[in-house]
Design an enzyme around this catalytic site. Sequence first.
Site, PDB file in Angstrom:
ATOM      1  N   HIS A 244       0.827  -1.208   0.000  1.00 48.73           N
ATOM      2  CA  HIS A 244       0.000   0.000   0.000  1.00 48.73           C
ATOM      3  C   HIS A 244       0.863   1.261   0.000  1.00 48.73           C
ATOM      4  O   HIS A 244       1.877   1.330   0.696  1.00 48.73           O
ATOM      5  CB  HIS A 244      -0.888   0.007   1.248  1.00 48.73           C
ATOM      6  CG  HIS A 244      -1.672   1.267   1.445  1.00 48.73           C
ATOM      7  ND1 HIS A 244      -2.624   1.705   0.545  1.00 48.73           N
ATOM      8  CD2 HIS A 244      -1.635   2.198   2.444  1.00 48.73           C
ATOM      9  CE1 HIS A 244      -3.145   2.845   0.974  1.00 48.73           C
ATOM     10  NE2 HIS A 244      -2.565   3.169   2.117  1.00 48.73           N
ATOM     11  N   SER A 245       0.465   2.247  -0.804  1.00 53.62           N
ATOM     12  CA  SER A 245       1.039   3.587  -0.768  1.00 53.62           C
ATOM     13  C   SER A 245       2.564   3.552  -0.957  1.00 53.62           C
ATOM     14  O   SER A 245       3.064   3.086  -1.973  1.00 53.62           O
ATOM     15  CB  SER A 245       0.638   4.273   0.546  1.00 53.62           C
ATOM     16  OG  SER A 245       0.964   5.639   0.527  1.00 53.62           O
ATOM     17  N   TYR A 246       3.328   4.013   0.051  1.00 56.52           N
ATOM     18  CA  TYR A 246       4.794   4.019  -0.062  1.00 56.52           C
ATOM     19  C   TYR A 246       5.352   2.599  -0.131  1.00 56.52           C
ATOM     20  O   TYR A 246       6.489   2.402  -0.564  1.00 56.52           O
ATOM     21  CB  TYR A 246       5.418   4.773   1.106  1.00 56.52           C
ATOM     22  CG  TYR A 246       6.889   5.088   0.908  1.00 56.52           C
ATOM     23  CD1 TYR A 246       7.273   6.196   0.150  1.00 56.52           C
ATOM     24  CD2 TYR A 246       7.880   4.278   1.449  1.00 56.52           C
ATOM     25  CE1 TYR A 246       8.617   6.485  -0.055  1.00 56.52           C
ATOM     26  CE2 TYR A 246       9.228   4.559   1.246  1.00 56.52           C
ATOM     27  CZ  TYR A 246       9.593   5.665   0.493  1.00 56.52           C
ATOM     28  OH  TYR A 246      10.923   5.940   0.273  1.00 56.52           O
ATOM     29  N   GLY A 248       4.639   0.637  -2.290  1.00 58.70           N
ATOM     30  CA  GLY A 248       4.933   0.459  -3.705  1.00 58.70           C
ATOM     31  C   GLY A 248       6.322   0.946  -4.060  1.00 58.70           C
ATOM     32  O   GLY A 248       7.010   0.362  -4.908  1.00 58.70           O
TER      33      GLY A 248
END
Length: 364
Positions: A244-246, A248
């Site tokens: 999720h989010s960072y 990635g």
Amino acid sequence: MPTIFTKVFVLLNVFFFITVMSQSNSDQNSVCVQMSEPVSNPYSERQVSYEETEELPSTIEKFGYFFNEFGQLRHIETGEPFKFQAKDNDNDYNQRRYEALGELITEHVYQLLLSEGKLKKISIPVDATDTEPQTFIFLSEDAMTNSDRLVVFIHGSGVVRAGQWARKLIINDCINSGTQLPFIKRAQGLGYGVVVLNTNDNTRIADGKKVFIRGSESPEKHATYVWKEIIQKAAARHIAVVAHSYGGVVLMDLVKKFEKFFHDRVFAVALTDSVHSIRHQMVAQSSLRWLQKVACNWVSSPEPLDTPMRIRDSNDLPRVSAGHPSHEMTSWSSFTSIFEFLDNKYHQVALESPIEPKKLREEF
């Protein structure tokens, strides 16, 4: 030449200006007593209120809250949701109270990973001395021995720790939407071994000083260490990643460092509102082509779940709607779609017989 009248008029204006400015400064000073210290004045002394020296509760129950049977944080006496504003006109205290509660919730989630997730906590570095600062990750009992499937969960940046997607959701919505527990349980039910990273736990305090944890000095270094020392040594032939989010960004860093391993053994990458950049992170074109086949990014959007979204450029990955406009909610809102995606990719690779679309979703 100025007349006496003109001189008197000027003096009266000067006196009026001084009086107004004096009153203005007095009003500003009275406001500043209630505000934090101005950044531009490093020498000013901040007046500490009683509330700032007041010791905050040490348990969720002492805060006056508990998690009900639906995983919602509720007041013990009233049953109402969490209220940020405990003291009027004291935002500093309210923020410190919120952060203190958040730390207790982090510990609560750790316990849930052990009790409900049936995971075990593994300290890292794996060769740490007794006096060396350490962090930890969570593994299922079969994480290293499951020769078929393994899934790795990577949270985003900030205050979240292992097992969390969003602290905000845990406090204001529920355990299911804010944590990785539903994902962990579902994965185990499908026969996956599980690894839960803890990428934001990078330091400890020793003798009043911040000390970095070896191998976990940053989210990227933490993931690299775990991948090298643990995941690469796992028996699973088929590995999936959910980030999720960072998370990635962390994932793309891993792809660069372990390119052959990813191409050989990672069969699916599920991202939720990932903030990665293929171009800026300089991911190789060979890995980009591979990612475009095995990855999907569920992005925040009011469009129905799985609605195809515009690809921004040739370096982008497939993007679909998470079915929710909130960044924090993208993991939970795309839960069923993610597992359908993982199962389809697994069948393509392991059994060469993809399941019928929507089959998994119809089970919920």
